[in-house]
Design a protein around this motif. Sequence first.
Motif, short mmCIF file in Angstrom:
data_model
loop_
_atom_site.label_atom_id
_atom_site.label_comp_id
_atom_site.label_asym_id
_atom_site.label_seq_id
_atom_site.Cartn_x
_atom_site.Cartn_y
_atom_site.Cartn_z
N ARG A 189 24.30 -40.00 8.31
CA ARG A 189 22.83 -40.02 8.18
C ARG A 189 22.22 -39.95 9.57
O ARG A 189 22.27 -40.92 10.33
N SER A 190 21.59 -38.81 9.90
CA SER A 190 21.06 -38.62 11.26
C SER A 190 19.74 -39.33 11.50
O SER A 190 19.36 -39.56 12.64
N ARG A 191 19.02 -39.62 10.42
CA ARG A 191 17.65 -40.14 10.52
C ARG A 191 16.69 -39.13 11.14
O ARG A 191 15.55 -39.46 11.48
N ASP A 192 17.13 -37.88 11.27
CA ASP A 192 16.25 -36.81 11.74
C ASP A 192 15.75 -36.04 10.53
O ASP A 192 16.51 -35.71 9.63
N LEU A 193 14.46 -35.77 10.52
CA LEU A 193 13.87 -35.05 9.40
C LEU A 193 13.68 -33.58 9.72
O LEU A 193 13.20 -33.23 10.80
N ALA A 194 14.05 -32.73 8.77
CA ALA A 194 13.90 -31.29 8.97
C ALA A 194 13.04 -30.69 7.88
O ALA A 194 13.00 -31.18 6.76
N GLU A 195 12.36 -29.61 8.23
CA GLU A 195 11.66 -28.79 7.25
C GLU A 195 12.26 -27.40 7.26
O GLU A 195 12.40 -26.81 8.34
N ILE A 196 12.61 -26.92 6.11
CA ILE A 196 13.21 -25.59 6.04
C ILE A 196 12.09 -24.55 6.09
O ILE A 196 11.19 -24.55 5.25
N LEU A 197 12.16 -23.67 7.08
CA LEU A 197 11.12 -22.65 7.22
C LEU A 197 11.51 -21.37 6.49
O LEU A 197 10.65 -20.58 6.10
N GLY A 198 12.78 -21.13 6.32
CA GLY A 198 13.21 -19.91 5.64
C GLY A 198 14.72 -19.85 5.59
O GLY A 198 15.40 -20.59 6.29
N VAL A 199 15.23 -18.98 4.72
CA VAL A 199 16.68 -18.84 4.64
C VAL A 199 17.14 -17.48 5.12
O VAL A 199 18.33 -17.18 5.15
N GLU A 200 16.19 -16.65 5.52
CA GLU A 200 16.56 -15.38 6.13
C GLU A 200 15.79 -15.25 7.43
O GLU A 200 14.80 -15.94 7.65
N CYS A 201 16.29 -14.36 8.31
CA CYS A 201 15.62 -14.20 9.60
C CYS A 201 15.80 -12.78 10.09
O CYS A 201 16.91 -12.22 9.98
N PRO A 202 14.74 -12.17 10.62
CA PRO A 202 14.87 -10.80 11.14
C PRO A 202 15.93 -10.67 12.23
O PRO A 202 16.41 -9.57 12.50
N CYS A 203 16.33 -11.79 12.84
CA CYS A 203 17.33 -11.71 13.91
C CYS A 203 18.71 -11.39 13.37
O CYS A 203 19.61 -11.05 14.13
N GLY A 204 18.88 -11.56 12.06
CA GLY A 204 20.17 -11.23 11.47
C GLY A 204 21.09 -12.43 11.28
O GLY A 204 22.11 -12.33 10.60
N ARG A 205 20.74 -13.56 11.90
CA ARG A 205 21.56 -14.76 11.70
C ARG A 205 21.37 -15.24 10.26
O ARG A 205 20.25 -15.28 9.75
N THR A 206 22.45 -15.63 9.63
CA THR A 206 22.37 -15.97 8.21
C THR A 206 22.17 -17.47 7.97
O THR A 206 21.94 -17.88 6.84
N GLY A 207 22.23 -18.25 9.03
CA GLY A 207 21.92 -19.68 8.88
C GLY A 207 20.42 -19.86 8.66
O GLY A 207 19.62 -19.10 9.21
N PHE A 208 20.05 -20.85 7.83
CA PHE A 208 18.62 -21.05 7.54
C PHE A 208 17.85 -21.43 8.81
O PHE A 208 18.44 -21.78 9.82
#
Lengths: 433, 433
Positions: free
Chosen positions: B311-330
Amino acid sequence: MEWAAYFDERTETMPPAWTRRLEEELLAEQVARCYERAPFYRRKLGEAGVRPEHVLNVEDLRRIPFTTKQELRASQEAEPPLGDFACVDPVEVVRVHLTSGTTGKPLVLGYTAEDLRTSSRIGARAFWAAGARPDDTLLHCLSYSFYTGGLADHGALEETGATMVPVGLGQSRRVLELWDDLRPTAIFSTLTYPLYLAETAQEEGIDPRTLGLRKLIVAGEPGGQLAATRRRLEELWGATLSDTYGLSDVWGTLAAECDERDGLHFSGPDGVLVELVDPETGDPVEIEPGAGGELVFTHLAREATPVLRFRSRDLAEILGVECPCGRTGFRFRVAGRSDDMFRVRGVNVFPSSLEELLRERGLDRFAIVLDRFPVEPPVEILIEGVDGREEELTEVVKARLGFTCVVKSATLPRTEAKAKRLYRVYDGEERPT
Amino acid sequence: MEWAAYFDERTETMPPAWTRRLEEELLAEQVARCYERAPFYRRKLGEAGVRPEHVLNVEDLRRIPFTTKQELRASQEAEPPLGDFACVDPVEVVRVHLTSGTTGKPLVLGYTAEDLRTSSRIGARAFWAAGARPDDTLLHCLSYSFYTGGLADHGALEETGATMVPVGLGQSRRVLELWDDLRPTAIFSTLTYPLYLAETAQEEGIDPRTLGLRKLIVAGEPGGQLAATRRRLEELWGATLSDTYGLSDVWGTLAAECDERDGLHFSGPDGVLVELVDPETGDPVEIEPGAGGELVFTHLAREATPVLRFRSRDLAEILGVECPCGRTGFRFRVAGRSDDMFRVRGVNVFPSSLEELLRERGLDRFAIVLDRFPVEPPVEILIEGVDGREEELTEVVKARLGFTCVVKSATLPRTEAKAKRLYRVYDGEERPT
């Protein structure tokens, strides 16, 4: 656990004839590479009428003129950052370190990825000789900023397999706070640091001997090889002390004491060739017991910023050419270094500042006697030809450099008298009069 | 020169189904290894009735209970230095880093030689995404003492092939003195450092825009993804700014912005598995655009001190699951971190100190609004259920934490309201009322 006696037995115990053969092979390659890629060395060889294919052994090497720090600095000022003695394209350089010189600008020394591996290998042999082992937890307490004592030495220490704790400068209270969590068994630091750490522990009512530190590995300050200093620190911590030697212009740590504690061994026969020369004439001095002279270094495996016949301005005394430890590299002691700072009651003193002050007065042969540790005022300074001006100089030193000294006229021994710039650590009875 | 778009194209552009397959293979190995070698994980799996051979995919992983920092700390207090969650013999550990936690003791995290290679590889992908290239000369300006931001990130940056200059904390005058010798093109530092460096340059009459620094890569402070902050620093230096994310408990830097500057990508699908969970209930949150939750990390390739479902206690917001850069990580943004310190006019503030102070008063849901950079007093603090006690709290915060704030009662958005401990960076208009 019983560990191997050497980090790299084959290289460290190589018969001298094999070492020479290895040096010669690498030397021919390195000189050819320097000639081909670096205008600086093409000029230097050209002026001396030497073709790279002429340089096949150490005797041939002597036909190449020395390289001084001033020349390297001029080269870098003309073509920053690495100068025209660099032998690789800048994109191949993955790190730079600076030299810690006190006069003028530092040199910027480049490392390729391969250079970092060479540096770690050479350093690891030295640190293993000094006692570092995989079952140690080792506090690295030199500054990680800029100089090779930081990252280059960290890399070498890590290569030994010891569990490295990156600490950096200062932080002695923090180190003590973390002691029970980390349980360190070894430290790599200046000579002063373990003393200071012990005092900090004592202030908190802790006897340093109870802390389990077994190995003090030191660098970068004069006195690590003085018997009285060693005894004092070893008793304070109930640990062994090993001195090391390195210089940023060449590699990081590249020599260390072995278990015999009777001189430093160079650890990089495959990375650097060492010559001994007369500091005044530059003539070769044969490496044999009792010989003394200035250390001159030629890289055998440096890709980015190699040096050929680099004048270190560090003076060495050869203590022996054999050692019970089995290492075949000669044993030496650092008799005087040009760059090392020392401290007198919190005042940082650079021998180069004293040199400047003396040269302004037409005096250029001197020795600073550093035979106590920590250094306590008055510091004894021996100067040739100072007769009648002792008092004046004592005052000038106090006013300009901030410490109290006693100036004495003395005839310095042959080696030192010939060196124009040096200071020297005297141990016990051998002080000249 | 035209460089490749990725440090490691195959891994970074892997189709999600392949990434899952890779994760699953590594996960089974890592869980088996933890179970076999670490009493800590044997207990944890045993209590949950999970056998290691049951854990073949991410769904199975959810049967393993979370690991908290408190548990790891207790394990290390009982068995220093590495605790009984360590999976290797101490002699295999070549380095430790500490976590920079502000409450209680730091964790001591071990690395084998292989762990260091994994760390460098993961970090290098992130730093390459953030813009580091072999033709950069890069100033590394985080502290080299103890934390992963020092040596672990240095190793990763060096792996990109950039020419690394080890600087460490502070030293802005020294850096400017050396500027012409080094000609740096990139910097890795806190968000504050380039601002401070620019001010130092301006004091000396130098316009930072003339210095040739093209890339600001930042870490470890909130605000690197705030549009106004980014704009300000980019204009000041005439450079691009890229934010990164890392946490010492897991790896050093393991996520960074790409050229799109529209969220961070994780860079270690072969080193760490990322889950998103509801910070209150621990229930899984699906990773899809707009989702928010706490980041939970499971090592996939850590030998020395692995964590499972940390449990990192860090909060994230997902902005997208695709990216024009080509990286497939969200793509994600760090909405709130538990450990990050921020500064208000020279006063260091740890959100955990504020949390403690509020909990003493029965208040446990709050958000600190950090939408200006540098942070200027009064700092806005939103607290649920504070009604009528705003003035008292303002005084207590001033007296105990040393900065001036404005306390407001607010209903925090669902994600944050559920998190008991957090602070949050609000950008622009989205602040709750």
